[in-house]
Design a protein around this motif. Structure first.
Motif, PDB file in Angstrom:
ATOM      1  N   GLN A  14      46.640  52.163  38.280  1.00  0.00           N
ATOM      2  CA  GLN A  14      45.792  53.342  38.426  1.00  0.00           C
ATOM      3  C   GLN A  14      44.811  53.165  39.583  1.00  0.00           C
ATOM      4  N   VAL A  15      44.255  51.969  39.709  1.00  0.00           N
ATOM      5  CA  VAL A  15      43.335  51.676  40.816  1.00  0.00           C
ATOM      6  C   VAL A  15      44.052  51.864  42.153  1.00  0.00           C
ATOM      7  N   GLU A  16      45.266  51.351  42.240  1.00  0.00           N
ATOM      8  CA  GLU A  16      46.036  51.470  43.484  1.00  0.00           C
ATOM      9  C   GLU A  16      46.351  52.938  43.777  1.00  0.00           C
ATOM     10  N   ALA A  17      46.701  53.698  42.775  1.00  0.00           N
ATOM     11  CA  ALA A  17      47.033  55.118  42.971  1.00  0.00           C
ATOM     12  C   ALA A  17      45.809  55.928  43.374  1.00  0.00           C
ATOM     13  N   ASP A  18      44.665  55.675  42.697  1.00  0.00           N
ATOM     14  CA  ASP A  18      43.451  56.454  42.938  1.00  0.00           C
ATOM     15  C   ASP A  18      42.633  55.947  44.124  1.00  0.00           C
ATOM     16  N   LYS A  19      42.901  54.726  44.543  1.00  0.00           N
ATOM     17  CA  LYS A  19      42.120  54.059  45.605  1.00  0.00           C
ATOM     18  C   LYS A  19      40.665  53.867  45.190  1.00  0.00           C
ATOM     19  N   GLU A  20      40.455  53.811  43.868  1.00  0.00           N
ATOM     20  CA  GLU A  20      39.120  53.576  43.337  1.00  0.00           C
ATOM     21  C   GLU A  20      39.237  53.151  41.879  1.00  0.00           C
ATOM     22  N   LEU A  21      38.155  52.568  41.401  1.00  0.00           N
ATOM     23  CA  LEU A  21      38.068  52.148  40.009  1.00  0.00           C
ATOM     24  C   LEU A  21      37.034  53.027  39.335  1.00  0.00           C
ATOM     25  N   GLY A  22      37.449  53.734  38.306  1.00  0.00           N
ATOM     26  CA  GLY A  22      36.544  54.647  37.629  1.00  0.00           C
ATOM     27  C   GLY A  22      37.183  55.146  36.369  1.00  0.00           C
ATOM     28  N   PRO A  23      36.580  56.055  35.681  1.00  0.00           N
ATOM     29  CA  PRO A  23      35.303  56.700  35.991  1.00  0.00           C
ATOM     30  C   PRO A  23      34.124  55.814  35.588  1.00  0.00           C
ATOM     31  N   ALA A  24      32.978  56.127  36.149  1.00  0.00           N
ATOM     32  CA  ALA A  24      31.742  55.419  35.821  1.00  0.00           C
ATOM     33  C   ALA A  24      31.189  55.987  34.524  1.00  0.00           C
ATOM     34  N   ARG A 106      35.588  48.285  48.183  1.00  0.00           N
ATOM     35  CA  ARG A 106      34.517  47.415  47.684  1.00  0.00           C
ATOM     36  C   ARG A 106      35.057  46.242  46.874  1.00  0.00           C
ATOM     37  N   LEU A 107      36.358  46.282  46.575  1.00  0.00           N
ATOM     38  CA  LEU A 107      36.943  45.149  45.873  1.00  0.00           C
ATOM     39  C   LEU A 107      37.033  43.970  46.834  1.00  0.00           C
ATOM     40  N   ALA A 108      36.609  42.811  46.357  1.00  0.00           N
ATOM     41  CA  ALA A 108      36.660  41.597  47.167  1.00  0.00           C
ATOM     42  C   ALA A 108      37.952  40.836  46.926  1.00  0.00           C
ATOM     43  N   SER A 109      38.427  40.860  45.668  1.00  0.00           N
ATOM     44  CA  SER A 109      39.653  40.143  45.330  1.00  0.00           C
ATOM     45  C   SER A 109      40.141  40.588  43.956  1.00  0.00           C
ATOM     46  N   VAL A 110      41.377  40.208  43.693  1.00  0.00           N
ATOM     47  CA  VAL A 110      42.031  40.511  42.422  1.00  0.00           C
ATOM     48  C   VAL A 110      42.488  39.173  41.840  1.00  0.00           C
ATOM     49  N   HIS A 111      42.287  38.995  40.551  1.00  0.00           N
ATOM     50  CA  HIS A 111      42.659  37.741  39.887  1.00  0.00           C
ATOM     51  C   HIS A 111      43.554  38.082  38.703  1.00  0.00           C
ATOM     52  N   VAL A 112      44.697  37.391  38.613  1.00  0.00           N
ATOM     53  CA  VAL A 112      45.684  37.694  37.577  1.00  0.00           C
ATOM     54  C   VAL A 112      46.244  36.386  37.032  1.00  0.00           C
ATOM     55  N   ASP A 113      46.464  36.346  35.728  1.00  0.00           N
ATOM     56  CA  ASP A 113      47.118  35.184  35.128  1.00  0.00           C
ATOM     57  C   ASP A 113      48.510  35.003  35.701  1.00  0.00           C
ATOM     58  N   GLY A 114      48.923  33.755  35.836  1.00  0.00           N
ATOM     59  CA  GLY A 114      50.290  33.437  36.195  1.00  0.00           C
ATOM     60  C   GLY A 114      51.201  33.539  34.986  1.00  0.00           C
ATOM     61  N   ALA A 115      52.492  33.472  35.221  1.00  0.00           N
ATOM     62  CA  ALA A 115      53.480  33.611  34.155  1.00  0.00           C
ATOM     63  C   ALA A 115      53.301  32.557  33.059  1.00  0.00           C
ATOM     64  N   GLU A 116      52.879  31.352  33.425  1.00  0.00           N
ATOM     65  CA  GLU A 116      52.742  30.287  32.438  1.00  0.00           C
ATOM     66  C   GLU A 116      51.649  30.571  31.408  1.00  0.00           C
ATOM     67  N   ALA A 117      50.742  31.478  31.710  1.00  0.00           N
ATOM     68  CA  ALA A 117      49.648  31.810  30.788  1.00  0.00           C
ATOM     69  C   ALA A 117      50.055  32.831  29.730  1.00  0.00           C
ATOM     70  N   VAL A 155      42.903  41.874  48.282  1.00  0.00           N
ATOM     71  CA  VAL A 155      43.086  43.281  47.926  1.00  0.00           C
ATOM     72  C   VAL A 155      44.301  43.860  48.655  1.00  0.00           C
ATOM     73  N   GLN A 156      44.550  43.396  49.868  1.00  0.00           N
ATOM     74  CA  GLN A 156      45.698  43.879  50.643  1.00  0.00           C
ATOM     75  C   GLN A 156      47.029  43.511  49.994  1.00  0.00           C
ATOM     76  N   GLU A 157      47.018  42.524  49.110  1.00  0.00           N
ATOM     77  CA  GLU A 157      48.238  42.093  48.430  1.00  0.00           C
ATOM     78  C   GLU A 157      48.527  42.905  47.165  1.00  0.00           C
ATOM     79  N   LEU A 162      51.823  44.468  42.474  1.00  0.00           N
ATOM     80  CA  LEU A 162      52.218  45.475  41.491  1.00  0.00           C
ATOM     81  C   LEU A 162      53.724  45.745  41.479  1.00  0.00           C
ATOM     82  N   GLU A 163      54.410  45.435  42.574  1.00  0.00           N
ATOM     83  CA  GLU A 163      55.870  45.586  42.590  1.00  0.00           C
ATOM     84  C   GLU A 163      56.521  44.723  41.522  1.00  0.00           C
ATOM     85  N   ALA A 164      55.904  43.576  41.236  1.00  0.00           N
ATOM     86  CA  ALA A 164      56.443  42.672  40.217  1.00  0.00           C
ATOM     87  C   ALA A 164      56.206  43.196  38.804  1.00  0.00           C
TER      88      ALA A 164
END
Length: 168
Positions: A14-24, A106-117, A155-157, A162-164
């Motif tokens: 949803q963030v990728e589609a909207d280009k923002e995180l919300g609603p506030a 405004r996003l600085a980075s994205v953090h996601v668990d790996g498959a092993e988690a 963020v550019q990644e 999300l393709e995965a």
């Protein structure tokens, strides 16, 4: 101010589609005066990690609410103006709310668990509410997710990440 927002992979679509995180307002975690006062270490990186870890724990609650989301915690790091953040020590020492929608830039980075988690995260999601209510065995299971460091993505990644995980 750097804030850490719990999320799921479904929410990332949803963030990728909207280009923002919300609603506030958006609940997040940050290095707050209450966290500084409580924590024994005054090292800024240690304090940021403590806030980040709380966001990762909150991501378990989001996964509990979305049984179809892949069992991976997601934390979004964002830099927002201080004037758009309110502190909520009544909820927890690191809880803040962003009073405005957060644009993707405004996003600085994205953090996601790996498959092993995934097995540990799935087990923790099943008992997160019991842990919140004081069940020690459940808390032990939830604490097991702390053994997994979330992977860092620029963020550019985000589109490639999300393709995965195709949207449902």
């Amino acid at each position: 101010m750097r804030i850490y927002l719990p999320a799921t992979l479904a929410m990332l679509h949803q963030v990728e589609a909207d280009k923002e995180l919300g609603p506030a307002p958006l609940t997040a975690f940050a290095v707050t005066p209450a966290l500084r006062e409580w924590y024994l270490d005054d090292d800024e990186e240690v304090l940021e990690y403590a806030a980040f870890t709380q966001a990762a724990r909150a991501a378990l609650r989001l996964l509990d609410a979305d049984p179809l989301a892949p069992r991976r915690r997601v934390v979004l790091s964002a830099d927002v103006p201080d004037r758009e953040v309110t502190l909520h020590p009544d909820l927890d020492r690191a809880v803040v709310r962003s009073t405005a929608v957060i644009p993707l830039d405004r996003l600085a980075s994205v953090h996601v668990d790996g498959a092993e988690a995934e097995p540990d995260v799935a087990a923790a999601v099943k008992v997160i509410m019991a842990a919140d209510l004081g069940d020690e065995d459940a808390q032990f299971t939830v604490d097991g997710t702390d053994d997994h460091e979330l992977e860092w993505y620029a963020v550019q990644e985000l589109p490639a990440l999300l393709e995965a995980f195709p949207a449902r």
